[in-house]
Design an enzyme around this catalytic site. Structure first.
Site, PDB file in Angstrom:
ATOM      1  N   ARG A  46       0.847  -1.196   0.000  1.00  0.00           N
ATOM      2  CA  ARG A  46       0.000   0.000   0.000  1.00  0.00           C
ATOM      3  C   ARG A  46       0.884   1.249   0.000  1.00  0.00           C
ATOM      4  O   ARG A  46       0.637   2.214  -0.691  1.00  0.00           O
ATOM      5  CB  ARG A  46      -0.953   0.008   1.207  1.00  0.00           C
ATOM      6  CG  ARG A  46      -1.647   1.354   1.404  1.00  0.00           C
ATOM      7  CD  ARG A  46      -2.944   1.295   2.183  1.00  0.00           C
ATOM      8  NE  ARG A  46      -2.904   0.447   3.342  1.00  0.00           N
ATOM      9  CZ  ARG A  46      -2.219   0.706   4.476  1.00  0.00           C
ATOM     10  NH1 ARG A  46      -1.524   1.812   4.581  1.00  0.00           N
ATOM     11  NH2 ARG A  46      -2.241  -0.140   5.477  1.00  0.00           N
ATOM     12  N   TYR A  98     -16.531  16.369 -15.253  1.00  0.00           N
ATOM     13  CA  TYR A  98     -16.919  14.970 -15.113  1.00  0.00           C
ATOM     14  C   TYR A  98     -17.934  14.853 -13.969  1.00  0.00           C
ATOM     15  O   TYR A  98     -17.738  15.407 -12.889  1.00  0.00           O
ATOM     16  CB  TYR A  98     -15.656  14.158 -14.818  1.00  0.00           C
ATOM     17  CG  TYR A  98     -15.925  12.707 -14.582  1.00  0.00           C
ATOM     18  CD1 TYR A  98     -16.333  11.889 -15.625  1.00  0.00           C
ATOM     19  CD2 TYR A  98     -15.790  12.155 -13.320  1.00  0.00           C
ATOM     20  CE1 TYR A  98     -16.592  10.548 -15.399  1.00  0.00           C
ATOM     21  CE2 TYR A  98     -16.038  10.815 -13.097  1.00  0.00           C
ATOM     22  CZ  TYR A  98     -16.448  10.019 -14.137  1.00  0.00           C
ATOM     23  OH  TYR A  98     -16.703   8.701 -13.925  1.00  0.00           O
ATOM     24  N   ASP A 170      -7.809  18.732 -14.420  1.00  0.00           N
ATOM     25  CA  ASP A 170      -8.091  17.359 -14.842  1.00  0.00           C
ATOM     26  C   ASP A 170      -7.750  17.291 -16.330  1.00  0.00           C
ATOM     27  O   ASP A 170      -8.438  17.871 -17.176  1.00  0.00           O
ATOM     28  CB  ASP A 170      -9.571  17.035 -14.584  1.00  0.00           C
ATOM     29  CG  ASP A 170      -9.935  15.596 -14.964  1.00  0.00           C
ATOM     30  OD1 ASP A 170      -9.239  15.009 -15.808  1.00  0.00           O
ATOM     31  OD2 ASP A 170     -10.934  15.089 -14.424  1.00  0.00           O
ATOM     32  N   LYS A 195      -8.479   6.118 -19.078  1.00  0.00           N
ATOM     33  CA  LYS A 195      -8.831   6.609 -20.409  1.00  0.00           C
ATOM     34  C   LYS A 195      -7.615   6.525 -21.344  1.00  0.00           C
ATOM     35  O   LYS A 195      -7.123   5.443 -21.584  1.00  0.00           O
ATOM     36  CB  LYS A 195      -9.398   8.018 -20.281  1.00  0.00           C
ATOM     37  CG  LYS A 195     -10.401   8.188 -19.108  1.00  0.00           C
ATOM     38  CD  LYS A 195     -11.680   7.403 -19.294  1.00  0.00           C
ATOM     39  CE  LYS A 195     -12.541   7.339 -18.031  1.00  0.00           C
ATOM     40  NZ  LYS A 195     -12.856   8.608 -17.406  1.00  0.00           N
TER      41      LYS A 195
HETATM   42  C1  LIG Z   1     -13.459   9.052 -16.170  1.00  0.00           C
HETATM   43  C2  LIG Z   1     -13.086  10.385 -15.705  1.00  0.00           C
HETATM   44  C3  LIG Z   1     -12.807  10.636 -14.353  1.00  0.00           C
HETATM   45  C4  LIG Z   1     -12.951   9.560 -13.287  1.00  0.00           C
HETATM   46  O1  LIG Z   1     -12.044   8.537 -13.472  1.00  0.00           O
HETATM   47  P1  LIG Z   1     -12.299   7.015 -13.032  1.00  0.00           P
HETATM   48  O2  LIG Z   1     -11.053   6.350 -13.474  1.00  0.00           O
HETATM   49  O3  LIG Z   1     -13.525   6.554 -13.724  1.00  0.00           O
HETATM   50  O4  LIG Z   1     -12.480   7.019 -11.549  1.00  0.00           O
HETATM   51  C5  LIG Z   1     -12.418  11.901 -14.000  1.00  0.00           C
HETATM   52  N1  LIG Z   1     -12.329  12.899 -14.909  1.00  0.00           N
HETATM   53  C6  LIG Z   1     -12.596  12.691 -16.204  1.00  0.00           C
HETATM   54  C7  LIG Z   1     -12.475  13.832 -17.161  1.00  0.00           C
HETATM   55  C8  LIG Z   1     -12.984  11.440 -16.643  1.00  0.00           C
HETATM   56  O5  LIG Z   1     -13.278  11.257 -17.940  1.00  0.00           O
END
Ligand SMILES: *Cc1c(COP(=O)(O)O)cnc(C)c1O
Length: 380
Positions: A46, A98, A170, A195
């Site tokens: 961890r 998001y 982000d 992603k």
């Molecule tokens: C998918 C996404 C998230 C969240 O990510 P997870 O891996 O699903 O927890 C945050 N910001 C954006 C822009 C996303 O597309």
């Protein structure tokens, strides 16, 4: 070294012990100590794991930051950033983001006694107007999800300057290949590595990258204390994804531009949102701030929900699914899927209408993708 080279080599040096060209999957929870308190830098997975450490180094390198931290998901990375806040603090967040980030602010962070004001992403000065004496963080996403608006990172950073406000971006939609917020002055970059970074729709993961040592120490403390860390195999898959990020992003963009142009001339399409279209209101800012426009397109059909349903059910290549950034093309219906957790009134106010669909354009052949859209649109 340039991006493509760093993405393949940084953090991913051949293994010292065996010469293995790939970082091994250190599938272990614990590590032998030679004597009490005498170990090789790893005590418990961890806290630290060599495969995850390699990923963290690679993530820092591709964002041109000093410190990287890997998480079990994008939302785990997001909440790790917000963990720097304490009761009485205030956040300014862009009003298009998001859905899961909005849910964190409204349902979790709010319980810590932290308040949030939402600024209009179309107007950078609204970030300034939203500031309060107790504002400690600005949260923004660009390009935004799902309307692909571009927020001027440098402008927002200049608003926060000299005010002890941490600006987090982000960067999931652009990926570090097309946009480097730290170089534009942001304090922290957050990713859903689920992603583009991992890129094959096979893991869920997240990342925080920063140049600020004090923020890094705080977020690293939270990472170990709260424990939402990625396992070694997921870390390894993200590392493998990083190696091909550059070539994938170029293909995603090439295909997206081709499809956006096609859609913008289609009689059944009302509006196309893609920052790479010259007529898009975000084109100039995107050109200045990013080195490419990415692989996401949103568009509105002229018909309503039933036209959307006929269109989607007649697609053969585009898969109806949440998520984005994988090699395969996906389609999503934001009103009922990614943005279902946002109240309807708020959602419509942000322009996420019932006839809006979002494409994550994959790296299949672009003509095959166009033919698939054309065929399905004939039913819309
Ligand atoms: C998918 C996404 C998230 C969240 O990510 P997870 O891996 O699903 O927890 C945050 N910001 C954006 C822009 C996303 O597309």
């Amino acid at each position: 070294m340039r991006f493509e080279t760093r993405a393949i080599h940084d953090g991913q040096e051949p293994d010292d012990l065996t010469g293995a060209v790939n970082v091994p999957v250190y599938q272990t929870s614990t590590y032998r100590q030679d004597a009490i308190g005498k170990h090789k830098g790893y005590e418990y997975s961890r806290t630290g794991n060599p495969t995850r450490a390699a990923l963290e180094k690679a993530l820092a390198s591709i964002e041109e930051g000093r410190f990287g931290l890997a998480f079990a998901s994008g939302v785990a990375a997001t909440i790790a950033f917000f963990s720097i806040l304490k009761p009485g603090d205030h956040v300014v967040a862009g009003d298009e983001m998001y859905g899961g980030s909005y849910r964190l602010l409204e349902r979790i962070v709010s319980k810590w006694g932290v308040t949030t004001t939402y600024a209009d992403v179309d107007d950078p000065s609204s970030f300034e107007r939203a500031l309060q004496k107790n504002t400690r963080a600005i949260w923004m996403e660009t390009p935004t999800n799902p309307l692909l608006k571009i927020v001027d990172i440098k402008k927002v950073v200049s608003i926060a300057r000299d005010r002890r406000i941490a600006v987090a971006v982000d960067n999931t939609f652009a990926s570090p290949y097309f946009q480097k917020p730290l170089l534009l002055g942001a304090d922290v970059v957050v990713h859903s590595t689920t992603k583009y970074i991992a890129g094959h729709s096979d893991i869920v993961g997240g990342a925080v990258i920063t140049n600020n040592e004090a923020l890094y120490e705080q977020i690293k403390f939270y990472q170990n204390a709260a424990g939402a860390v990625p396992g070694p195999l997921d870390s390894w898959l993200a590392l493998r994804g990083i190696k091909t990020l550059a070539i994938r992003m170029r293909e995603h963009e090439r295909n997206a531009l081709y499809l956006a142009r096609y859609l913008s001339t289609h009689p059944k399409v009302r509006e196309v949102y893609y920052p790479g279209l010259q007529k898009d209101e975000n084109f100039n800012l995107a050109k200045k701030q990013m080195s490419g426009f990415g692989g996401m397109i949103s568009f509105e059909l002229k018909g309503g929900l039933s036209a959307v349903e006929r269109f989607i059910s007649n697609l053969k290549l585009f898969i109806l699914a949440e998520s984005l950034g994988g090699v395969e093309s996906l389609i999503c219906y934001p009103a009922r899927m990614t943005h279902a957790s946002i109240p309807e009134e708020e959602r419509l106010r942000c322009g996420i209408k019932d006839n809006l669909v979002r494409l994550s354009v994959g790296i299949e052949d672009k003509v095959d993708l166009k033919d698939d859209l054309a065929h399905a649109l004939s039913f819309a």
